[in-house]
Scaffold this active site. Structure first.
Site, PDB file in Angstrom:
ATOM      1  N   GLY A  96      59.680  37.626  69.900  1.00  0.00           N
ATOM      2  CA  GLY A  96      58.220  37.585  69.750  1.00  0.00           C
ATOM      3  C   GLY A  96      57.795  36.507  68.781  1.00  0.00           C
ATOM      4  O   GLY A  96      58.602  35.856  68.128  1.00  0.00           O
ATOM      5  N   ASP A 131      59.951  34.158  57.027  1.00  0.00           N
ATOM      6  CA  ASP A 131      58.799  34.082  56.121  1.00  0.00           C
ATOM      7  C   ASP A 131      57.497  33.748  56.848  1.00  0.00           C
ATOM      8  O   ASP A 131      56.435  33.677  56.238  1.00  0.00           O
ATOM      9  CB  ASP A 131      59.065  33.059  55.016  1.00  0.00           C
ATOM     10  CG  ASP A 131      59.282  31.647  55.563  1.00  0.00           C
ATOM     11  OD1 ASP A 131      59.213  31.459  56.802  1.00  0.00           O
ATOM     12  OD2 ASP A 131      59.527  30.730  54.763  1.00  0.00           O
ATOM     13  N   ARG A 189      57.285  32.895  78.736  1.00  0.00           N
ATOM     14  CA  ARG A 189      58.679  32.453  78.721  1.00  0.00           C
ATOM     15  C   ARG A 189      59.484  33.356  79.643  1.00  0.00           C
ATOM     16  O   ARG A 189      59.040  34.466  79.964  1.00  0.00           O
ATOM     17  CB  ARG A 189      59.243  32.585  77.298  1.00  0.00           C
ATOM     18  CG  ARG A 189      58.388  31.913  76.238  1.00  0.00           C
ATOM     19  CD  ARG A 189      58.453  32.662  74.915  1.00  0.00           C
ATOM     20  NE  ARG A 189      57.440  32.168  73.979  1.00  0.00           N
ATOM     21  CZ  ARG A 189      57.626  31.197  73.094  1.00  0.00           C
ATOM     22  NH1 ARG A 189      58.807  30.654  72.995  1.00  0.00           N
ATOM     23  NH2 ARG A 189      56.661  30.780  72.318  1.00  0.00           N
ATOM     24  N   ASP A 258      64.184  32.477  75.636  1.00  0.00           N
ATOM     25  CA  ASP A 258      62.853  32.547  75.006  1.00  0.00           C
ATOM     26  C   ASP A 258      62.255  31.164  74.814  1.00  0.00           C
ATOM     27  O   ASP A 258      61.076  31.043  74.479  1.00  0.00           O
ATOM     28  CB  ASP A 258      62.925  33.284  73.655  1.00  0.00           C
ATOM     29  CG  ASP A 258      63.973  32.688  72.721  1.00  0.00           C
ATOM     30  OD1 ASP A 258      65.154  32.634  73.125  1.00  0.00           O
ATOM     31  OD2 ASP A 258      63.612  32.265  71.618  1.00  0.00           O
ATOM     32  N   ASN A 259      63.053  30.128  75.021  1.00  0.00           N
ATOM     33  CA  ASN A 259      62.536  28.770  74.900  1.00  0.00           C
ATOM     34  C   ASN A 259      62.391  28.107  76.266  1.00  0.00           C
ATOM     35  O   ASN A 259      62.236  26.889  76.350  1.00  0.00           O
ATOM     36  CB  ASN A 259      63.449  27.929  74.003  1.00  0.00           C
ATOM     37  CG  ASN A 259      63.404  28.400  72.556  1.00  0.00           C
ATOM     38  OD1 ASN A 259      62.427  29.011  72.128  1.00  0.00           O
ATOM     39  ND2 ASN A 259      64.456  28.137  71.813  1.00  0.00           N
ATOM     40  N   ASP A 268      59.274  24.095  72.315  1.00  0.00           N
ATOM     41  CA  ASP A 268      60.132  24.341  71.152  1.00  0.00           C
ATOM     42  C   ASP A 268      61.115  23.211  70.878  1.00  0.00           C
ATOM     43  O   ASP A 268      62.303  23.292  71.163  1.00  0.00           O
ATOM     44  CB  ASP A 268      60.865  25.690  71.285  1.00  0.00           C
ATOM     45  CG  ASP A 268      59.973  26.837  70.816  1.00  0.00           C
ATOM     46  OD1 ASP A 268      58.803  26.568  70.480  1.00  0.00           O
ATOM     47  OD2 ASP A 268      60.434  27.980  70.775  1.00  0.00           O
TER      48      ASP A 268
END
Ligand code: AMP
Ligand code: MG
Length: 511
Positions: A96, A131, A189, A258-259, A268
């Protein structure tokens, strides 16, 4: 009061948010987090124009505030999207948008729906240990590579803006932080469908697949075979895309599911890089020790990813009424697509190779195939720079062999191949009726002089990140936007890196 003073000013961005509206179960409403001291590093006026945005209005402190995530524009409906993915072959059921939010969608001047998303705008519920932030270098890298690929005619997501946040992010060392505003045909994706398939959320899976069809393959709406159709359409787009990558020497570097987009756009730009001396086994990514995503593996990996897409779609293709062997019959329906993929890819790649060689007619196919294979073998054996090798072949077509010969330490090795190519070229010219100058013009378009050279990219990013000096970035960007122009200011950008630089070059995921 005069009428004009009570009129609301026109919106800088007009949104229409189908994803948040139609697929609430596939995303989480989430606000970007504010940056302490945003400053513009890059604003893509040409793209803003193409999108029909208020270019003047966005090239302003108000625009910077939007692109930093500090002001959510009216009409935006920010969400973090859910997706899963196979990463280096292993399945992660929940990835996600850990550090991205989709602000919403815009309808561009051509009537196409495009996503507008922020990347690096803070932690989301999908952030896991991260982060939520991004650094200046990787975000400017994404901007450079996207503009370069776009100029090269490769479908790609693009940067609308990059702003420095004014805070530092902790990586191996502290780095200046940034937020990227990314435009994409969509952010769907392979992993988006995998997310719902893996959880057995079949209703949501169907809604997401139907959404993808409505957005990317509207001709399939209402078709009883539409999920097989979607698989085929994605496979066809990926076949075309990966063929373009292979014909340009582009290594994506992290072709996790996912890419890989359903739209067929490149997305990406983490550890991507262009090959220099031609070698299909080239890997630059520091985390790809096994070479899974090596240059020459990309078509096979695309097929592997499409098989994962087929698996995710399987529950929609299985019809309950089909009885006990329903799943087997569903597999029988998707397998032909997966099995056809290599041939689809090959057809795109061969067509690209023919264009690069300046051979337009499809006749002499076997001879051309052999010519291509032998040319690549020559480039490999002599460690010739992939981009320059092809480009100097254009000079040879225009009558000057010397620049091409100078790329080969052992020039006589090239002579027999050149003779074969010339003979085929002459036959081809006679058959096609193309004029020699027109042929050279077409070859130039298929063999760019300017790609994003790794050493140039690193230099530009280091200056921007370490010294807040954007001049090298801007010079490189200008050159990349004109890939056919190798004269004047652009000449230096056509040169390969020193061998020692490339030998030691490593790329990192943009985290
Ligand atoms: P990527 O390698 O950029 O394709 O990211 C893979 C996954 O890691 C995605 O779910 C990202 O959202 C997530 N991710 C990457 N970097 C960060 C970060 N700094 N903070 C939170 N999530 C991240
Ligand atoms: Mg990713």
């Amino acid at each position: 009061m005069r009428a004009s003073s009570i009129e609301r000013p026109p919106e800088l961005i007009v949104f229409d948010n189908s994803y948040a509206r139609d697929l609430p179960d596939a995303c989480v409403a989430w606000q970007p987090c504010a940056a302490p001291a945003p400053r513009s590093l890059f604003f893509n006026r040409a793209l803003a124009e193409e999108l029909g945005l208020d270019v003047q209005g966005l090239d302003s402190p108000e625009g910077v505030s939007i692109f930093a995530g500090n002001a959510v524009p009216a009409g935006a409906q920010p969400v973090a999207q859910a997706y899963a993915g196979h990463q280096f072959g292993g399945f992660s059921p929940q990835l996600g948008d850990g550090r991205a939010v989709l602000l919403g969608e815009i309808i561009d001047r051509r009537g196409q729906r495009r996503d507008l998303a922020l990347k690096g705008s803070g932690r989301t519920p999908f952030a896991r240990g991260g982060d939520g932030k991004a650094a200046v270098g990787p975000m400017l890298r994404e901007a450079l590579l996207g503009e370069s690929m776009h100029a090269l005619g490769v479908p790609t997501s693009r940067a609308l803006a990059v702003v420095a946040t004014g805070e530092s992010v902790r990586r191996e060392r502290r780095l200046p932080g940034a937020v990227l505003t990314r435009i994409a045909a969509s952010h769907l994706r392979v992993g988006t469908l995998q997310f719902f398939a893996a959880r057995g959320q079949i209703d949501t899976l169907r809604r997401v697949a139907d959404y993808a069809i409505a957005r990317h393959d509207p001709a399939l709406i209402g078709d009883p075979d539409r999920y097989v159709g979607l698989l085929g359409a994605v496979a066809e787009r990926q076949a075309a895309l990966v063929a373009q990558w292979m014909n340009l020497g582009f290594i994506h570097g992290v072709m996790n599911t996912d890419n890989m987009t359903l739209s067929g756009e490149t997305i990406d730009y983490g550890p991507c890089a262009f090959i220099e001396a031609y070698d299909p086994q080239t890997v630059f990514s520091s985390i790809d020790a096994a070479g899974r995503y090596a240059f020459g593996n990309q078509p096979a990996i695309a097929r592997w990813n499409l098989a994962r897409l087929a698996e995710a779609l399987l529950p929609l293709i299985v019809d309950d009424a089909d009885g006990a062997d329903a799943e087997i019959r569903a597999i029988d329906r998707v397998m032909p697509v997966i099995e056809a993929f290599p041939a689809w890819y090959e057809a795109h790649w061969r067509a690209g190779q023919r264009a690069k060689l300046g051979l337009s007619a499809a006749e002499g196919a076997t001879e051309i195939t052999r010519l291509v294979d032998d040319w690549l073998a020559l480039l490999h054996a002599h460690a010739v720079d992939f981009t320059l090798g092809w480009r100097r072949l254009v000079d040879a077509a225009a009558g000057d062999d010397a620049p091409l010969r100078s790329l080969f330490a052992n020039a006589p090795a090239l002579a027999p191949w050149l003779a074969r190519w010339r003979a085929l070229s002459e036959r081809d010219l006679a058959a096609s009726g193309l004029s020699p100058p027109e042929r050279v013009r077409r070859m130039r378009a298929a063999n760019p002089a300017i790609i994003a050279r790794n050493h140039q990219v690193e230099q530009a990013l280091a200056a921007a990140s370490d010294a807040a000096d954007l001049a090298p970035f801007e010079r490189l960007l200008t050159a990349l936007r004109h890939p056919d122009d190798e004269k004047g200011d652009s000449a230096a950008f056509a040169e390969p890196a020193p061998r020692a630089f490339t030998a030691g070059y490593r790329t990192f995921c943009g985290t």
